[in-house]
Design a protein around this motif. Structure first.
Motif, PDB file in Angstrom:
ATOM      1  N   ALA A  81      22.566  77.378  26.993  1.00  0.00           N
ATOM      2  CA  ALA A  81      23.780  76.907  27.667  1.00  0.00           C
ATOM      3  C   ALA A  81      24.959  77.804  27.321  1.00  0.00           C
ATOM      4  O   ALA A  81      25.770  78.144  28.192  1.00  0.00           O
ATOM      5  CB  ALA A  81      24.073  75.464  27.273  1.00  0.00           C
ATOM      6  N   SER A  82      25.045  78.215  26.072  1.00  0.00           N
ATOM      7  CA  SER A  82      26.124  79.099  25.643  1.00  0.00           C
ATOM      8  C   SER A  82      26.046  80.444  26.356  1.00  0.00           C
ATOM      9  O   SER A  82      27.059  80.981  26.810  1.00  0.00           O
ATOM     10  CB  SER A  82      26.043  79.301  24.129  1.00  0.00           C
ATOM     11  N   GLN A  83      24.834  80.980  26.472  1.00  0.00           N
ATOM     12  CA  GLN A  83      24.654  82.258  27.155  1.00  0.00           C
ATOM     13  C   GLN A  83      25.052  82.143  28.629  1.00  0.00           C
ATOM     14  O   GLN A  83      25.719  83.031  29.175  1.00  0.00           O
ATOM     15  CB  GLN A  83      23.207  82.737  27.025  1.00  0.00           C
ATOM     16  N   LYS A  84      24.636  81.053  29.267  1.00  0.00           N
ATOM     17  CA  LYS A  84      24.975  80.843  30.674  1.00  0.00           C
ATOM     18  C   LYS A  84      26.479  80.666  30.845  1.00  0.00           C
ATOM     19  O   LYS A  84      27.072  81.190  31.788  1.00  0.00           O
ATOM     20  CB  LYS A  84      24.216  79.650  31.241  1.00  0.00           C
ATOM     21  N   ALA A  85      27.099  79.932  29.942  1.00  0.00           N
ATOM     22  CA  ALA A  85      28.552  79.717  30.021  1.00  0.00           C
ATOM     23  C   ALA A  85      29.289  81.042  29.819  1.00  0.00           C
ATOM     24  O   ALA A  85      30.252  81.335  30.537  1.00  0.00           O
ATOM     25  CB  ALA A  85      28.990  78.695  28.974  1.00  0.00           C
ATOM     26  N   THR A  86      28.816  81.846  28.885  1.00  0.00           N
ATOM     27  CA  THR A  86      29.438  83.147  28.644  1.00  0.00           C
ATOM     28  C   THR A  86      29.337  84.015  29.894  1.00  0.00           C
ATOM     29  O   THR A  86      30.318  84.662  30.296  1.00  0.00           O
ATOM     30  CB  THR A  86      28.772  83.855  27.439  1.00  0.00           C
ATOM     31  N   ALA A  87      28.166  84.042  30.516  1.00  0.00           N
ATOM     32  CA  ALA A  87      27.976  84.830  31.731  1.00  0.00           C
ATOM     33  C   ALA A  87      28.883  84.316  32.849  1.00  0.00           C
ATOM     34  O   ALA A  87      29.498  85.101  33.581  1.00  0.00           O
ATOM     35  CB  ALA A  87      26.512  84.780  32.163  1.00  0.00           C
ATOM     36  N   ALA A  88      28.996  82.997  32.981  1.00  0.00           N
ATOM     37  CA  ALA A  88      29.841  82.422  34.024  1.00  0.00           C
ATOM     38  C   ALA A  88      31.304  82.767  33.787  1.00  0.00           C
ATOM     39  O   ALA A  88      32.014  83.169  34.719  1.00  0.00           O
ATOM     40  CB  ALA A  88      29.663  80.901  34.067  1.00  0.00           C
ATOM     41  N   PHE A  89      31.762  82.643  32.548  1.00  0.00           N
ATOM     42  CA  PHE A  89      33.158  82.988  32.243  1.00  0.00           C
ATOM     43  C   PHE A  89      33.417  84.471  32.489  1.00  0.00           C
ATOM     44  O   PHE A  89      34.469  84.856  32.978  1.00  0.00           O
ATOM     45  CB  PHE A  89      33.515  82.621  30.799  1.00  0.00           C
ATOM     46  N   SER A  90      32.445  85.298  32.165  1.00  0.00           N
ATOM     47  CA  SER A  90      32.579  86.736  32.395  1.00  0.00           C
ATOM     48  C   SER A  90      32.703  87.023  33.890  1.00  0.00           C
ATOM     49  O   SER A  90      33.550  87.818  34.311  1.00  0.00           O
ATOM     50  CB  SER A  90      31.370  87.460  31.812  1.00  0.00           C
ATOM     51  N   SER A  91      31.882  86.349  34.700  1.00  0.00           N
ATOM     52  CA  SER A  91      31.943  86.523  36.156  1.00  0.00           C
ATOM     53  C   SER A  91      33.288  86.070  36.701  1.00  0.00           C
ATOM     54  O   SER A  91      33.903  86.750  37.529  1.00  0.00           O
ATOM     55  CB  SER A  91      30.832  85.736  36.845  1.00  0.00           C
ATOM     56  N   VAL A  92      33.751  84.931  36.242  1.00  0.00           N
ATOM     57  CA  VAL A  92      35.047  84.409  36.689  1.00  0.00           C
ATOM     58  C   VAL A  92      36.155  85.369  36.266  1.00  0.00           C
ATOM     59  O   VAL A  92      37.056  85.690  37.053  1.00  0.00           O
ATOM     60  CB  VAL A  92      35.295  82.992  36.125  1.00  0.00           C
ATOM     61  N   GLY A  93      36.082  85.872  35.051  1.00  0.00           N
ATOM     62  CA  GLY A  93      37.073  86.824  34.560  1.00  0.00           C
ATOM     63  C   GLY A  93      37.086  88.091  35.388  1.00  0.00           C
ATOM     64  O   GLY A  93      38.156  88.615  35.731  1.00  0.00           O
ATOM     65  N   SER A  94      35.891  88.585  35.711  1.00  0.00           N
ATOM     66  CA  SER A  94      35.800  89.796  36.541  1.00  0.00           C
ATOM     67  C   SER A  94      36.380  89.545  37.920  1.00  0.00           C
ATOM     68  O   SER A  94      37.108  90.391  38.465  1.00  0.00           O
ATOM     69  CB  SER A  94      34.339  90.240  36.676  1.00  0.00           C
ATOM     70  N   ALA A  95      36.066  88.404  38.509  1.00  0.00           N
ATOM     71  CA  ALA A  95      36.584  88.067  39.836  1.00  0.00           C
ATOM     72  C   ALA A  95      38.108  87.968  39.803  1.00  0.00           C
ATOM     73  O   ALA A  95      38.796  88.477  40.709  1.00  0.00           O
ATOM     74  CB  ALA A  95      35.970  86.757  40.317  1.00  0.00           C
ATOM     75  N   ILE A  96      38.630  87.343  38.789  1.00  0.00           N
ATOM     76  CA  ILE A  96      40.092  87.222  38.673  1.00  0.00           C
ATOM     77  C   ILE A  96      40.707  88.609  38.503  1.00  0.00           C
ATOM     78  O   ILE A  96      41.719  88.926  39.134  1.00  0.00           O
ATOM     79  CB  ILE A  96      40.475  86.292  37.496  1.00  0.00           C
ATOM     80  N   SER A  97      40.104  89.459  37.679  1.00  0.00           N
ATOM     81  CA  SER A  97      40.618  90.814  37.482  1.00  0.00           C
ATOM     82  C   SER A  97      40.631  91.585  38.798  1.00  0.00           C
ATOM     83  O   SER A  97      41.615  92.264  39.122  1.00  0.00           O
ATOM     84  CB  SER A  97      39.760  91.572  36.469  1.00  0.00           C
ATOM     85  N   ARG A  98      39.539  91.485  39.575  1.00  0.00           N
ATOM     86  CA  ARG A  98      39.473  92.178  40.869  1.00  0.00           C
ATOM     87  C   ARG A  98      40.561  91.677  41.805  1.00  0.00           C
ATOM     88  O   ARG A  98      41.227  92.446  42.486  1.00  0.00           O
ATOM     89  CB  ARG A  98      38.092  91.997  41.507  1.00  0.00           C
ATOM     90  N   LYS A  99      40.744  90.350  41.832  1.00  0.00           N
ATOM     91  CA  LYS A  99      41.777  89.788  42.707  1.00  0.00           C
ATOM     92  C   LYS A  99      43.161  90.274  42.291  1.00  0.00           C
ATOM     93  O   LYS A  99      43.981  90.627  43.132  1.00  0.00           O
ATOM     94  CB  LYS A  99      41.742  88.245  42.697  1.00  0.00           C
ATOM     95  N   LEU A 100      43.417  90.292  41.002  1.00  0.00           N
ATOM     96  CA  LEU A 100      44.714  90.761  40.524  1.00  0.00           C
ATOM     97  C   LEU A 100      44.924  92.237  40.862  1.00  0.00           C
ATOM     98  O   LEU A 100      46.025  92.644  41.236  1.00  0.00           O
ATOM     99  CB  LEU A 100      44.856  90.529  39.018  1.00  0.00           C
TER     100      LEU A 100
END
Length: 144
Positions: A107-126
């Motif tokens: 669960a921790s690994q999946k959450a880390t991957a999800a947060f990383s994806s969200v972070g990348s998406a936010i960075s791209r949008k910015l």
């Protein structure tokens, strides 16, 4: 007939909580001869003596254990620590603990991957927003 049954107590009944056990014992379920009663009294005294002796032996053994522990420097705190350590080892080696640990790791690994994806998406949008903002600034003539 029901009223007669309620008032009568069966001689083989077990005393209920709160009933006087002495009264029940003093009314034997079967009649014993004087000789049988005397044998039972003798056996009772013998067993009570054995219980007393065993209690004294146990007390002496407990005192001896305490003395040995004192000489070895084993304190109640040390024993407590050892018990906690042993219990924790038993917990961590249990199947339930291992399964839970594995599930939480996944669960921790999946959450880390999800947060990383969200972070990348936010960075791209910015980045997109800032590039558009720059392009818009460049295309607009300077206002005087």
């Amino acid at each position: 007939m029901e009223e007669a049954d309620q008032g009568a107590q069966r001689p083989d009944s077990i005393p209920e909580v709160g009933e006087d056990a002495v009264t029940t014992v003093s009314q034997p379920t079967n009649t014993l001869t004087e000789e049988e009663q005397e044998e039972l009294r003798s056996e009772l005294a013998k067993v009570e003596d054995e219980i007393q002796t065993l209690s004294q032996v146990l007390a002496a053994k407990e005192k001896h254990v305490a003395e040995i522990k004192r000489k070895l420097g084993i304190t109640p705190l040390n024993e407590f620590k050892q018990n906690i350590t042993k219990s924790w080892q038993e917990v961590t080696t249990s199947t339930a603990y291992r399964k839970t640990s594995e599930t939480l790791t996944q669960a921790s690994q999946k959450a880390t991957a999800a947060f990383s994806s969200v972070g990348s998406a936010i960075s791209r949008k910015l980045e997109d927003v800032s590039i558009r903002s720059l392009q818009h600034s460049i295309s607009m003539p300077a206002m005087r």
